[in-house]
Design an enzyme around this catalytic site. Structure first.
Site, PDB file in Angstrom:
ATOM      1  N   LYS A 177      13.909  32.009 -42.718  1.00 21.94           N
ATOM      2  CA  LYS A 177      13.419  32.225 -41.352  1.00 21.94           C
ATOM      3  C   LYS A 177      12.416  31.158 -40.938  1.00 21.94           C
ATOM      4  O   LYS A 177      11.365  31.446 -40.371  1.00 21.94           O
ATOM      5  CB  LYS A 177      12.833  33.631 -41.212  1.00 21.94           C
ATOM      6  CG  LYS A 177      13.847  34.738 -41.493  1.00 21.94           C
ATOM      7  CD  LYS A 177      13.224  36.105 -41.338  1.00 21.94           C
ATOM      8  CE  LYS A 177      14.251  37.206 -41.607  1.00 21.94           C
ATOM      9  NZ  LYS A 177      14.674  37.263 -43.031  1.00 21.94           N
ATOM     10  N   ARG A 178      12.755  29.903 -41.186  1.00 13.96           N
ATOM     11  CA  ARG A 178      11.866  28.800 -40.855  1.00 13.96           C
ATOM     12  C   ARG A 178      11.954  28.457 -39.370  1.00 13.96           C
ATOM     13  O   ARG A 178      12.992  28.657 -38.727  1.00 13.96           O
ATOM     14  CB  ARG A 178      12.205  27.568 -41.698  1.00 13.96           C
ATOM     15  CG  ARG A 178      11.862  27.727 -43.175  1.00 13.96           C
ATOM     16  CD  ARG A 178      10.365  27.895 -43.355  1.00 13.96           C
ATOM     17  NE  ARG A 178       9.986  27.802 -44.755  1.00 13.96           N
ATOM     18  CZ  ARG A 178       9.571  28.830 -45.492  1.00 13.96           C
ATOM     19  NH1 ARG A 178       9.519  30.027 -44.961  1.00 13.96           N
ATOM     20  NH2 ARG A 178       9.214  28.660 -46.745  1.00 13.96           N
TER      21      ARG A 178
END
Length: 278
Positions: A95-96
Protein backbone atom coordinates in the site's frame (compact mmCIF):
# COMPACT_ATOMS: atom_id res chain seq x y z
CA UNK A 1 19.43 -10.53 -24.87
CA UNK A 2 17.06 -9.66 -22.01
CA UNK A 3 13.86 -11.70 -21.95
CA UNK A 4 10.76 -9.57 -21.51
CA UNK A 5 8.41 -11.27 -19.03
CA UNK A 6 4.82 -11.95 -19.96
CA UNK A 7 2.51 -9.20 -18.64
CA UNK A 8 1.26 -9.85 -15.14
CA UNK A 9 -2.42 -9.88 -16.16
CA UNK A 10 -1.71 -12.51 -18.80
CA UNK A 11 0.29 -14.72 -16.44
CA UNK A 12 -2.44 -14.47 -13.82
CA UNK A 13 -5.18 -15.34 -16.31
CA UNK A 14 -3.22 -18.27 -17.73
CA UNK A 15 -2.57 -19.72 -14.29
CA UNK A 16 -6.20 -19.19 -13.29
CA UNK A 17 -7.40 -21.19 -16.27
CA UNK A 18 -4.67 -23.84 -16.17
CA UNK A 19 -5.23 -24.67 -12.48
CA UNK A 20 -8.89 -23.63 -12.29
CA UNK A 21 -8.35 -21.39 -9.29
CA UNK A 22 -9.23 -17.76 -8.47
CA UNK A 23 -7.75 -17.87 -4.97
CA UNK A 24 -4.91 -15.63 -3.77
CA UNK A 25 -2.85 -16.95 -0.85
CA UNK A 26 -2.07 -14.25 1.69
CA UNK A 27 1.09 -14.96 3.69
CA UNK A 28 1.14 -12.88 6.88
CA UNK A 29 3.60 -14.48 9.35
CA UNK A 30 2.56 -13.33 12.83
CA UNK A 31 5.48 -13.49 15.25
CA UNK A 32 3.32 -14.07 18.35
CA UNK A 33 2.01 -17.31 16.84
CA UNK A 34 5.39 -19.08 16.84
CA UNK A 35 7.98 -20.26 19.33
CA UNK A 36 10.70 -18.45 17.40
CA UNK A 37 11.84 -17.24 13.98
CA UNK A 38 12.94 -20.67 12.79
CA UNK A 39 9.43 -22.06 13.30
CA UNK A 40 7.87 -18.96 11.67
CA UNK A 41 10.11 -19.27 8.62
CA UNK A 42 9.57 -23.02 8.24
CA UNK A 43 5.79 -22.83 8.57
CA UNK A 44 5.44 -19.88 6.17
CA UNK A 45 7.41 -21.68 3.48
CA UNK A 46 5.59 -24.95 4.13
CA UNK A 47 2.21 -23.27 3.62
CA UNK A 48 3.46 -21.64 0.41
CA UNK A 49 4.71 -24.92 -1.04
CA UNK A 50 1.73 -26.99 0.10
CA UNK A 51 -0.89 -24.57 -1.26
CA UNK A 52 0.87 -23.44 -4.44
CA UNK A 53 -1.13 -25.62 -6.85
CA UNK A 54 -4.40 -24.46 -5.28
CA UNK A 55 -3.88 -20.73 -5.83
CA UNK A 56 -3.54 -18.28 -8.71
CA UNK A 57 -1.08 -16.00 -6.89
CA UNK A 58 0.49 -15.23 -3.53
CA UNK A 59 0.22 -11.99 -1.55
CA UNK A 60 2.79 -11.35 1.18
CA UNK A 61 1.70 -8.50 3.48
CA UNK A 62 4.85 -6.40 3.89
CA UNK A 63 3.95 -5.17 7.40
CA UNK A 64 4.47 -8.59 8.94
CA UNK A 65 7.90 -8.96 7.35
CA UNK A 66 8.95 -5.44 8.31
CA UNK A 67 7.94 -6.18 11.91
CA UNK A 68 10.53 -8.98 11.99
CA UNK A 69 13.39 -6.65 11.10
CA UNK A 70 16.26 -7.84 8.92
CA UNK A 71 15.25 -11.48 9.36
CA UNK A 72 11.82 -10.61 8.03
CA UNK A 73 13.18 -8.94 4.92
CA UNK A 74 15.39 -11.98 4.31
CA UNK A 75 12.31 -14.18 4.66
CA UNK A 76 10.40 -11.98 2.21
CA UNK A 77 13.16 -12.45 -0.36
CA UNK A 78 13.03 -16.20 0.26
CA UNK A 79 9.23 -16.28 -0.12
CA UNK A 80 9.51 -14.40 -3.42
CA UNK A 81 12.30 -16.67 -4.65
CA UNK A 82 10.28 -19.81 -3.86
CA UNK A 83 7.15 -18.33 -5.44
CA UNK A 84 9.05 -17.53 -8.63
CA UNK A 85 10.43 -21.07 -8.74
CA UNK A 86 6.83 -22.30 -8.54
CA UNK A 87 5.82 -19.86 -11.33
CA UNK A 88 3.45 -18.28 -8.84
CA UNK A 89 2.68 -14.58 -9.49
CA UNK A 90 3.47 -12.33 -6.52
CA UNK A 91 1.36 -9.39 -5.35
CA UNK A 92 3.29 -7.53 -2.68
CA UNK A 93 0.78 -5.91 -0.33
CA UNK A 94 2.57 -2.73 0.75
CA UNK A 95 0.00 0.00 0.00
CA UNK A 96 2.75 2.44 -0.95
CA UNK A 97 2.04 5.96 -2.14
CA UNK A 98 3.98 9.23 -2.08
CA UNK A 99 5.06 12.15 -4.22
CA UNK A 100 7.87 12.70 -6.69
CA UNK A 101 11.20 11.03 -6.10
CA UNK A 102 9.91 9.21 -3.02
CA UNK A 103 7.21 7.51 -5.06
CA UNK A 104 9.83 6.63 -7.66
CA UNK A 105 12.01 5.10 -4.93
CA UNK A 106 9.12 3.01 -3.60
CA UNK A 107 8.28 1.89 -7.13
CA UNK A 108 11.88 0.90 -7.83
CA UNK A 109 12.19 -0.96 -4.55
CA UNK A 110 8.98 -2.98 -4.71
CA UNK A 111 8.53 -3.59 -8.45
CA UNK A 112 12.09 -4.70 -9.19
CA UNK A 113 14.76 -6.67 -7.34
CA UNK A 114 15.00 -9.80 -5.22
CA UNK A 115 12.46 -8.81 -2.57
CA UNK A 116 9.98 -7.29 -5.00
CA UNK A 117 6.70 -8.62 -6.25
CA UNK A 118 5.49 -8.73 -9.82
CA UNK A 119 2.65 -6.53 -8.60
CA UNK A 120 2.23 -4.01 -5.79
CA UNK A 121 -0.72 -2.53 -3.93
CA UNK A 122 -0.71 1.28 -4.15
CA UNK A 123 -2.42 4.05 -2.17
CA UNK A 124 -3.70 6.88 -4.43
CA UNK A 125 -4.82 9.33 -1.76
CA UNK A 126 -1.97 11.83 -2.30
CA UNK A 127 -3.27 12.50 -5.80
CA UNK A 128 -3.39 10.79 -9.16
CA UNK A 129 0.01 12.11 -10.29
CA UNK A 130 1.57 9.95 -7.57
CA UNK A 131 0.52 6.86 -9.53
CA UNK A 132 2.83 7.63 -12.47
CA UNK A 133 6.10 6.23 -11.02
CA UNK A 134 4.29 3.04 -10.08
CA UNK A 135 2.56 2.59 -13.43
CA UNK A 136 5.84 3.26 -15.24
CA UNK A 137 7.76 0.74 -13.14
CA UNK A 138 5.05 -1.88 -13.51
CA UNK A 139 5.00 -1.56 -17.29
CA UNK A 140 8.79 -1.64 -17.54
CA UNK A 141 8.95 -4.86 -15.50
CA UNK A 142 5.94 -6.64 -16.98
CA UNK A 143 4.20 -6.18 -13.64
CA UNK A 144 1.08 -4.50 -12.31
CA UNK A 145 -0.25 -2.27 -9.58
CA UNK A 146 -3.44 -2.73 -7.60
CA UNK A 147 -4.75 0.67 -6.53
CA UNK A 148 -6.94 1.02 -3.43
CA UNK A 149 -10.48 1.80 -4.57
CA UNK A 150 -12.88 0.32 -2.00
CA UNK A 151 -11.10 -1.47 0.86
CA UNK A 152 -12.50 -4.32 2.93
CA UNK A 153 -12.49 -2.68 6.39
CA UNK A 154 -15.73 -1.33 7.91
CA UNK A 155 -14.28 2.15 8.48
CA UNK A 156 -13.40 2.75 4.83
CA UNK A 157 -16.60 4.71 4.15
CA UNK A 158 -15.42 7.69 6.22
CA UNK A 159 -12.85 8.55 3.52
CA UNK A 160 -13.81 6.44 0.52
CA UNK A 161 -17.50 7.41 0.47
CA UNK A 162 -19.01 10.49 -1.11
CA UNK A 163 -17.92 9.55 -4.60
CA UNK A 164 -14.18 9.30 -3.81
CA UNK A 165 -13.91 5.63 -4.76
CA UNK A 166 -15.87 6.32 -7.94
CA UNK A 167 -13.45 9.12 -8.93
CA UNK A 168 -10.50 6.78 -8.43
CA UNK A 169 -12.21 4.17 -10.61
CA UNK A 170 -12.74 6.73 -13.39
CA UNK A 171 -9.02 7.58 -13.37
CA UNK A 172 -7.96 3.92 -13.37
CA UNK A 173 -10.28 3.23 -16.28
CA UNK A 174 -8.76 6.14 -18.19
CA UNK A 175 -5.24 4.86 -17.52
CA UNK A 176 -6.15 1.25 -18.28
CA UNK A 177 -7.74 2.13 -21.60
CA UNK A 178 -4.29 3.22 -22.82
CA UNK A 179 -2.96 -0.33 -22.83
CA UNK A 180 -3.84 -3.97 -23.20
CA UNK A 181 -1.35 -6.33 -21.61
CA UNK A 182 -3.03 -9.67 -22.10
CA UNK A 183 -6.36 -11.29 -21.25
CA UNK A 184 -8.06 -8.01 -22.17
CA UNK A 185 -6.72 -6.44 -18.96
CA UNK A 186 -4.21 -3.72 -18.16
CA UNK A 187 -1.32 -3.47 -15.72
CA UNK A 188 -3.45 -1.16 -13.58
CA UNK A 189 -5.62 -3.15 -11.23
CA UNK A 190 -7.91 -2.21 -8.36
CA UNK A 191 -8.40 -3.35 -4.78
CA UNK A 192 -12.09 -3.82 -4.04
CA UNK A 193 -13.02 -5.56 -0.80
CA UNK A 194 -14.74 -8.92 -1.03
CA UNK A 195 -16.72 -7.64 1.97
CA UNK A 196 -18.85 -5.54 -0.42
CA UNK A 197 -20.49 -8.36 -2.41
CA UNK A 198 -23.55 -6.35 -3.43
CA UNK A 199 -21.29 -3.79 -5.16
CA UNK A 200 -18.93 -6.09 -7.05
CA UNK A 201 -20.81 -6.24 -10.33
CA UNK A 202 -20.93 -2.44 -10.39
CA UNK A 203 -17.18 -2.14 -9.77
CA UNK A 204 -16.53 -4.76 -12.46
CA UNK A 205 -18.52 -2.62 -14.91
CA UNK A 206 -16.81 0.60 -13.81
CA UNK A 207 -13.34 -0.97 -14.18
CA UNK A 208 -13.56 -2.93 -17.45
CA UNK A 209 -9.77 -3.08 -18.03
CA UNK A 210 -8.65 -3.65 -14.43
CA UNK A 211 -7.71 -6.93 -12.78
CA UNK A 212 -9.41 -6.89 -9.40
CA UNK A 213 -7.90 -7.95 -6.08
CA UNK A 214 -10.62 -8.82 -3.55
CA UNK A 215 -9.33 -9.08 0.04
CA UNK A 216 -11.48 -10.17 2.94
CA UNK A 217 -12.28 -13.83 2.30
CA UNK A 218 -12.65 -15.93 5.45
CA UNK A 219 -11.86 -14.21 8.75
CA UNK A 220 -13.14 -10.81 7.57
CA UNK A 221 -16.45 -12.37 6.67
CA UNK A 222 -16.59 -12.55 2.87
CA UNK A 223 -18.01 -15.77 1.42
CA UNK A 224 -17.11 -17.40 -1.91
CA UNK A 225 -20.79 -17.74 -2.84
CA UNK A 226 -21.22 -13.96 -3.05
CA UNK A 227 -18.30 -12.93 -5.25
CA UNK A 228 -19.11 -13.97 -8.83
CA UNK A 229 -19.99 -10.40 -9.79
CA UNK A 230 -16.32 -9.42 -9.77
CA UNK A 231 -15.37 -11.80 -12.60
CA UNK A 232 -15.33 -11.60 -16.37
CA UNK A 233 -16.90 -14.23 -18.64
CA UNK A 234 -14.60 -17.24 -18.58
CA UNK A 235 -13.87 -16.77 -14.90
CA UNK A 236 -10.86 -14.48 -15.11
CA UNK A 237 -10.34 -10.83 -14.20
CA UNK A 238 -10.21 -11.15 -10.41
CA UNK A 239 -8.53 -12.99 -7.57
CA UNK A 240 -9.87 -13.33 -4.03
CA UNK A 241 -7.45 -13.20 -1.12
CA UNK A 242 -7.51 -15.18 2.11
CA UNK A 243 -4.69 -14.95 4.65
CA UNK A 244 -5.41 -16.01 8.24
CA UNK A 245 -8.19 -18.27 7.01
CA UNK A 246 -5.58 -20.39 5.25
CA UNK A 247 -2.24 -19.91 7.00
CA UNK A 248 -3.77 -20.31 10.47
CA UNK A 249 -6.92 -22.25 9.63
CA UNK A 250 -6.30 -24.54 12.63
CA UNK A 251 -3.29 -23.12 14.39
CA UNK A 252 -0.13 -24.27 12.63
CA UNK A 253 -1.62 -27.47 11.21
CA UNK A 254 -0.40 -27.68 7.61
CA UNK A 255 -3.07 -30.10 6.45
CA UNK A 256 -5.74 -27.69 7.74
CA UNK A 257 -4.23 -24.88 5.66
CA UNK A 258 -4.42 -27.08 2.57
CA UNK A 259 -8.03 -28.06 3.30
CA UNK A 260 -8.97 -24.41 3.81
CA UNK A 261 -7.37 -23.41 0.50
CA UNK A 262 -9.16 -26.27 -1.26
CA UNK A 263 -12.47 -25.18 0.26
CA UNK A 264 -12.07 -21.55 -0.78
CA UNK A 265 -10.95 -22.55 -4.29
CA UNK A 266 -13.85 -24.94 -4.77
CA UNK A 267 -16.36 -22.48 -3.32
CA UNK A 268 -15.28 -19.77 -5.75
CA UNK A 269 -15.41 -22.19 -8.68
CA UNK A 270 -18.91 -23.34 -7.71
CA UNK A 271 -20.14 -19.75 -7.44
CA UNK A 272 -18.82 -18.91 -10.90
CA UNK A 273 -20.30 -22.08 -12.40
CA UNK A 274 -23.73 -21.27 -10.96
CA UNK A 275 -23.46 -17.77 -12.46
CA UNK A 276 -22.60 -19.17 -15.88
CA UNK A 277 -19.15 -17.57 -15.95
CA UNK A 278 -17.21 -20.82 -16.38
Amino acid sequence: MTTVPLPFAQRLAERTLALNTRLCLGLDPRADTYAGHAELRAHTLEVLNACAELVACVKPQLAFYEALGLAGMELLEEVCEVARSLELPIILDAKRGDIGSTAAAYAGAWLGGRHAGAALTVNPFLGFETLTPFTDAARQNGGAIFVLVKTSNPGQAALQGGGVSERIAIELTRLGAQENTGAGLSSIGAVVGATHPQELADWRARLPHAPLLLPGLGVQGARPDDLAGAFLPGGTGAVVSASRGIQYAEGLELSAAVRAAQGFRDGLNSALARSGLT
